[in-house]
Design a protein around this motif. Structure first.
Motif, PDB file in Angstrom:
ATOM      1  N   LEU A   1      -6.665   3.870   2.463  1.00 30.49           N
ATOM      2  CA  LEU A   1      -6.225   2.521   2.791  1.00 30.49           C
ATOM      3  C   LEU A   1      -4.900   2.165   2.138  1.00 30.49           C
ATOM      4  CD1 LEU A   1      -9.636   0.622   2.515  1.00 30.49           C
ATOM      5  CD2 LEU A   1      -8.599   1.684   4.518  1.00 30.49           C
ATOM      6  N   ASP A   2      -4.627   2.738   0.955  1.00 33.86           N
ATOM      7  CA  ASP A   2      -3.423   2.340   0.227  1.00 33.86           C
ATOM      8  C   ASP A   2      -2.141   2.859   0.886  1.00 33.86           C
ATOM      9  OD1 ASP A   2      -3.859   4.975  -0.333  1.00 33.86           O
ATOM     10  OD2 ASP A   2      -3.897   4.783  -2.509  1.00 33.86           O
ATOM     11  N   ILE A   3      -2.250   3.839   1.795  1.00 34.89           N
ATOM     12  CA  ILE A   3      -1.048   4.327   2.482  1.00 34.89           C
ATOM     13  C   ILE A   3      -0.495   3.255   3.414  1.00 34.89           C
ATOM     14  CG2 ILE A   3      -0.236   5.950   4.249  1.00 34.89           C
ATOM     15  CD1 ILE A   3      -1.754   8.120   2.899  1.00 34.89           C
ATOM     16  N   PHE A   4      -1.378   2.590   4.166  1.00 34.66           N
ATOM     17  CA  PHE A   4      -0.922   1.558   5.092  1.00 34.66           C
ATOM     18  C   PHE A   4      -0.386   0.325   4.369  1.00 34.66           C
ATOM     19  CE2 PHE A   4      -3.774   3.987   7.806  1.00 34.66           C
ATOM     20  CZ  PHE A   4      -3.070   4.029   9.001  1.00 34.66           C
TER      21      PHE A   4
ATOM     22  N   LEU B   1       2.995   9.920  11.451  1.00 34.51           N
ATOM     23  CA  LEU B   1       1.834  10.778  11.219  1.00 34.51           C
ATOM     24  C   LEU B   1       1.360  11.430  12.514  1.00 34.51           C
ATOM     25  CD1 LEU B   1      -0.192   8.459   8.791  1.00 34.51           C
ATOM     26  CD2 LEU B   1       1.337  10.333   8.185  1.00 34.51           C
ATOM     27  N   HIS B   2       2.189  11.437  13.567  1.00 36.76           N
ATOM     28  CA  HIS B   2       1.761  11.951  14.853  1.00 36.76           C
ATOM     29  C   HIS B   2       1.567  13.459  14.816  1.00 36.76           C
ATOM     30  CE1 HIS B   2       6.088  11.385  14.546  1.00 36.76           C
ATOM     31  NE2 HIS B   2       6.322  12.303  15.450  1.00 36.76           N
ATOM     32  N   HIS B   3       0.748  13.921  15.783  1.00 38.58           N
ATOM     33  CA  HIS B   3       0.420  15.339  15.926  1.00 38.58           C
ATOM     34  C   HIS B   3      -0.274  15.881  14.677  1.00 38.58           C
ATOM     35  CE1 HIS B   3       2.385  16.078  19.815  1.00 38.58           C
ATOM     36  NE2 HIS B   3       3.290  15.211  19.424  1.00 38.58           N
ATOM     37  N   ASN B   4      -1.356  15.211  14.287  1.00 37.61           N
ATOM     38  CA  ASN B   4      -2.281  15.703  13.270  1.00 37.61           C
ATOM     39  C   ASN B   4      -3.685  15.548  13.842  1.00 37.61           C
ATOM     40  OD1 ASN B   4      -0.989  16.471  10.513  1.00 37.61           O
ATOM     41  ND2 ASN B   4       0.154  14.657  11.141  1.00 37.61           N
ATOM     42  N   ASN B   5      -4.687  15.468  12.986  1.00 36.05           N
ATOM     43  CA  ASN B   5      -6.063  15.260  13.465  1.00 36.05           C
ATOM     44  C   ASN B   5      -6.763  14.208  12.617  1.00 36.05           C
ATOM     45  OD1 ASN B   5      -8.217  15.729  15.224  1.00 36.05           O
ATOM     46  ND2 ASN B   5      -9.121  17.282  13.876  1.00 36.05           N
ATOM     47  N   PHE B   6      -6.040  13.145  12.276  1.00 32.87           N
ATOM     48  CA  PHE B   6      -6.638  12.063  11.500  1.00 32.87           C
ATOM     49  C   PHE B   6      -7.703  11.342  12.324  1.00 32.87           C
ATOM     50  CE2 PHE B   6      -2.424  12.241   9.303  1.00 32.87           C
ATOM     51  CZ  PHE B   6      -2.910  12.543   8.037  1.00 32.87           C
ATOM     52  N   SER B   7      -8.706  10.824  11.644  1.00 31.16           N
ATOM     53  CA  SER B   7      -9.776  10.086  12.291  1.00 31.16           C
ATOM     54  C   SER B   7     -10.004   8.770  11.548  1.00 31.16           C
ATOM     55  CB  SER B   7     -11.056  10.932  12.327  1.00 31.16           C
ATOM     56  OG  SER B   7     -11.432  11.303  11.007  1.00 31.16           O
ATOM     57  N   GLY B   8     -11.049   8.040  11.963  1.00 30.10           N
ATOM     58  CA  GLY B   8     -11.306   6.750  11.343  1.00 30.10           C
ATOM     59  C   GLY B   8     -10.489   5.658  11.993  1.00 30.10           C
ATOM     60  N   SER B   9     -10.519   4.490  11.412  1.00 30.64           N
ATOM     61  CA  SER B   9      -9.850   3.321  11.983  1.00 30.64           C
ATOM     62  C   SER B   9      -8.643   2.917  11.148  1.00 30.64           C
ATOM     63  CB  SER B   9     -10.825   2.146  12.066  1.00 30.64           C
ATOM     64  OG  SER B   9     -11.335   1.830  10.775  1.00 30.64           O
ATOM     65  N   ILE B  10      -7.792   2.078  11.752  1.00 32.32           N
ATOM     66  CA  ILE B  10      -6.627   1.534  11.039  1.00 32.32           C
ATOM     67  C   ILE B  10      -7.098   0.345  10.212  1.00 32.32           C
ATOM     68  CG2 ILE B  10      -4.351   0.501  11.283  1.00 32.32           C
ATOM     69  CD1 ILE B  10      -4.024   1.882  13.897  1.00 32.32           C
ATOM     70  N   PRO B  11      -6.760   0.301   8.935  1.00 37.73           N
ATOM     71  CA  PRO B  11      -7.207  -0.834   8.112  1.00 37.73           C
ATOM     72  C   PRO B  11      -6.533  -2.134   8.513  1.00 37.73           C
ATOM     73  CG  PRO B  11      -5.665   0.543   6.900  1.00 37.73           C
ATOM     74  CD  PRO B  11      -5.973   1.266   8.172  1.00 37.73           C
ATOM     75  N   VAL B  12      -7.132  -3.224   8.088  1.00 39.51           N
ATOM     76  CA  VAL B  12      -6.606  -4.553   8.416  1.00 39.51           C
ATOM     77  C   VAL B  12      -5.371  -4.872   7.595  1.00 39.51           C
ATOM     78  CG1 VAL B  12      -7.141  -7.027   8.424  1.00 39.51           C
ATOM     79  CG2 VAL B  12      -8.892  -5.362   9.091  1.00 39.51           C
ATOM     80  N   LEU B  13      -5.346  -4.426   6.345  1.00 35.60           N
ATOM     81  CA  LEU B  13      -4.226  -4.722   5.457  1.00 35.60           C
ATOM     82  C   LEU B  13      -3.087  -3.753   5.707  1.00 35.60           C
ATOM     83  CD1 LEU B  13      -3.298  -6.566   3.152  1.00 35.60           C
ATOM     84  CD2 LEU B  13      -4.241  -4.909   1.532  1.00 35.60           C
ATOM     85  N   LEU B  14      -1.937  -4.271   6.171  1.00 33.43           N
ATOM     86  CA  LEU B  14      -0.784  -3.455   6.501  1.00 33.43           C
ATOM     87  C   LEU B  14       0.451  -3.948   5.762  1.00 33.43           C
ATOM     88  CD1 LEU B  14      -1.340  -3.326  10.365  1.00 33.43           C
ATOM     89  CD2 LEU B  14      -1.912  -1.529   8.733  1.00 33.43           C
ATOM     90  N   SER B  15       1.346  -3.018   5.450  1.00 32.64           N
ATOM     91  CA  SER B  15       2.578  -3.393   4.762  1.00 32.64           C
ATOM     92  C   SER B  15       3.426  -4.299   5.643  1.00 32.64           C
ATOM     93  CB  SER B  15       3.378  -2.142   4.400  1.00 32.64           C
ATOM     94  OG  SER B  15       4.659  -2.480   3.911  1.00 32.64           O
ATOM     95  N   PRO B  16       3.868  -5.443   5.144  1.00 33.72           N
ATOM     96  CA  PRO B  16       4.647  -6.381   5.975  1.00 33.72           C
ATOM     97  C   PRO B  16       6.029  -5.863   6.352  1.00 33.72           C
ATOM     98  CG  PRO B  16       4.624  -7.107   3.683  1.00 33.72           C
ATOM     99  CD  PRO B  16       3.673  -5.951   3.771  1.00 33.72           C
ATOM    100  N   ARG B  17       6.498  -4.818   5.703  1.00 34.32           N
ATOM    101  CA  ARG B  17       7.832  -4.277   5.990  1.00 34.32           C
ATOM    102  C   ARG B  17       7.823  -3.220   7.089  1.00 34.32           C
ATOM    103  NH1 ARG B  17      11.838  -4.995   2.014  1.00 34.32           N
ATOM    104  NH2 ARG B  17      11.148  -6.221   0.220  1.00 34.32           N
ATOM    105  N   LEU B  18       6.663  -2.853   7.593  1.00 36.46           N
ATOM    106  CA  LEU B  18       6.571  -1.780   8.575  1.00 36.46           C
ATOM    107  C   LEU B  18       7.395  -2.104   9.818  1.00 36.46           C
ATOM    108  CD1 LEU B  18       2.849  -0.619   8.368  1.00 36.46           C
ATOM    109  CD2 LEU B  18       4.875   0.827   8.115  1.00 36.46           C
TER     110      LEU B  18
END
Length: 640
Positions: free
Chosen positions: A112-115, A125-142
């Motif tokens: 979660l701390d990456i987002f 992070l494209h073209h990998n095999n990550f799973s799970g969901s995107i967390p609600v807390l996101l960096s405002p600078r993205l």
């Protein structure tokens, strides 16, 4: 006074003593975080990360800020990373702005701390095999989020609506479900949600994006897809069953058929054979990937936006031993990427010109560059490098497209230019008409022509009396957003073992060039004259595809002028909207005809052309006729 200065010096020195350990501690902590990450995440390619090398100058894929006090970028595309990313690793880099781990074998849920890293601006992070969901807390600078070609699930979080700096959101080829949130973001320019499990109607704020942004979601509706029925609204319950691997594909009520023992044995043998074949293919691919460091580097050819891309091996296929043959940047270039980044970027073909094919390459930082792959270079490395030094020196002018870097090896020669999103003069003059866009007006054409003239004049003055552009044509004139004309592809003739002249095409080439196969500054003047005629007439001097007729634009213009039908020469779009500038157009026609004189010594220099064109521009600004004068102006003009 002296005591005050001493006290001030002691004060500032004390402050530095307090701040310096904190700076070193920050960089030291970043170093330790990266070393822990490298130790925890296996990787096929060896990284030179260790304490004996300076992290900001020598570590592969690491970028620091200008002061060298913090790590702000991680670029590790296709280095063979596999397995999950451990918690409390990269997320500790609170100054990180760019994280690129694309095209690896990473899996599992993202911490979660990456987002939520406070400084994070670009996440690739494209073209990998990550799973799970995107967390609600996101960096405002993205500003850029690319999670495409993974196995993410769950709904797209509505908190993305709060990312006011977001310009790119690529989530295609995942398993996201649910409705699309209303992403009414002012900077969002690129969106791709295709090939997921999304349902409901597309929000009005996103209906401006093309159909390619949403295809592959069978239960999604609304513009630009098909219209929604009443039951397809997001609030209504879905009338379909979500896909589950436990549900058989056939009709449940269909009668089952019994299989005999022979059929069962045959099926078992076939399945075992297929499984064995797949295992061998996977093993072969892994071994090939592991050995790729010592072999030829090829670019990945798949672009996330669905644009036309080259297959692996078409671009940069002759680049050998990348560590020994580095990309050479010109003085003043601020780009921060290496040869491997360039070769692994998504490559879209822009066009095939006289001396090679040009590609648009999209780098991780959102930077676009143009890579020109030269063909049939007829000189050695030393001569090539000497010519590059000349081009780097001569090309410093506002009306010349900057050459930023080059690469030379035995089998591959690449040039890296600035990318000009407005496109070429060819497109602005000829393509816009076919797609219904308004043609260039007279003021824009005059501005573009003058800019190109200044660029060519600079090339002649700075390169010396024997230095010529050699390939002036409208496709080599690129436009800025302010419609300034910039010339490109200059000085390449000495590199080649041929001169780019079509057997049945006169085009932009002077008569003496067709005979002698040598370009000069006077032949450049002729080519520029043809370019001016193209601007004035709206006619292309290049033979149309599928036709064998010889195009000689100067000859045609002279024949029309000789019959005193000068007004018939000009582009109808100019006459239609600019009836008050015919005098300036006639003056420009006179300049163009003097440039295309058959005898080279009769042609003006580019400095003289610039002065004449500046006079036209100045007179047009100062003496622009009023609307009352326009009504009294006669429709016919005198022959020049």
């Amino acid at each position: 006074m002296k005591n005050r200065l001493i006290l001030a010096a002691v004060f500032f020195f004390s402050i530095e003593l307090l701040i310096l350990p904190r700076i070193l501690a920050d960089l030291k902590s970043d170093t330790q975080v990266l070393l822990d990450f490298a130790a925890a995440v296996p990787h096929l390619r060896k990284l030179n990360w260790n304490y004996s090398l300076p992290i900001c100058k020598s570590w592969v894929g690491i970028t620091c800020n200008k002061d060298g006090t913090r790590v702000i970028g991680i670029h590790l595309p296709a280095v063979g990373l596999y397995g999950p990313i451990p918690k409390n690793s990269i997320g500790k880099l609170d100054a990180l702005r760019i994280l690129s781990l694309r095209s690896n074998y990473l899996n599992g849920s993202l911490p979660l701390d990456i987002f939520s890293m406070p400084s994070l601006q670009s996440l690739y992070l494209h073209h990998n095999n990550f799973s799970g969901s995107i967390p609600v807390l996101l960096s405002p600078r993205l500003g850029i989020i690319d999670l495409s070609f993974n196995s993410f699930t769950g709904e797209i979080p509505s908190t993305i609506q709060k990312l006011t700096r977001l310009s790119v959101l690529n989530l295609q080829f995942n398993s996201f479900s649910g409705a699309i949130p209303n992403l009414d973001l002012p900077r969002l320019k690129s969106l791709n949600l295709s090939h997921n499990l999304l349902n409901g109607s597309i929000p009005v704020s996103l209906q401006k994006f093309p159909i390619a942004s949403f295809v592959g979601n069978s239960h999604l509706c609304g513009p630009p897809l098909s219209n929604c029925s009443v039951s397809a609204s997001p609030s209504s319950s879905p009338d379909y069953l979500p896909y589950s691997p436990t549900i058989p594909a056939k009709n449940i009520s269909a009668p089952s058929r019994k299989l005999n023992a022979g059929s069962i044995v045959a099926i078992a043998i076939g399945a075992s054979s297929i499984l064995l074949l797949v295992s061998l293919l996977v093993l072969f691919c892994c071994l090939k990937k592991k050995d790729s460091d010592s072999s030829t580097i090829t670019v990945k050819g798949k672009a996330s936006n669905g644009a036309k891309t080259e297959k692996p091996g078409d671009f940069g296929s002759g680049v050998q031993e990348a560590e020994k043959n580095k990309l050479v940047f010109f003085e003043g270039c601020s780009y921060n990427f290496d040869l491997e980044d360039l070769l692994r970027a998504s490559a879209e073909v822009l066009g095939k010109g006289s001396y090679g094919t040009s590609y648009k390459a999209a780098l991780d930082e959102g930077v676009m560059v143009v890579v020109k792959r030269l063909r049939e270079v007829g000189i050695g490395k030393k001569e090539f490098e000497q010519q590059m030094e000349v081009l780097g020196m001569v090309g410093r002018h506002p009306n010349i497209v900057p050459l930023r870097a080059y690469y030379y090896s035995k089998d591959e020669k690449l040039l890296v230019h600035e990318y000009m999103p407005t496109g070429s003069l060819t497109s602005a003059l000829h393509s816009n008409k076919s797609i219904g866009r308004k043609s260039l007006d007279w003021h824009s054409r005059l501005k573009i022509s003058l800019g190109v003239a200044k660029g060519i004049s600079h090339i002649h003055n700075e390169g010396g009396v024997k230095f010529a552009h050699g390939n002036i044509k409208s496709s080599n004139v690129l436009l800025t957003t302010d419609l300034d004309g910039c010339i490109t592809d200059f000085g390449l003739c000495p590199l080649m073992n041929f001169l780019a002249i079509k057997p049945r095409g006169i085009g932009y080439h002077a008569p003496e060039v067709i005979e002698t196969r040598k370009v000069t500054q006077k032949s450049d003047v002729y080519s520029f004259g043809v370019l001016l005629l193209e601007m004035l007439t709206g006619k292309s001097p290049i033979t149309s595809s599928g036709h064998d007729d010889i195009v000689d634009l100067p000859r045609w213009v002279r024949s029309v002028v000789r019959e005193e039908w000068t007004a018939e020469v000009f582009d109808v779009e100019l006459i239609k909207y600019h009836q008050n500038v015919e005098e300036e157009m006639v003056q420009m026609l006179q300049i163009a005809l003097s440039c295309v004189a058959k005898v080279p010594d009769s042609r003006p220099t580019m400095d003289e052309v610039v002065r004449l064109m500046e006079d036209i521009q100045q007179n047009e600004v100062e003496n622009r006729p009023s609307s009352e004068d326009n009504n009294n102006r006669p429709s016919n003009v005198n022959t020049p």
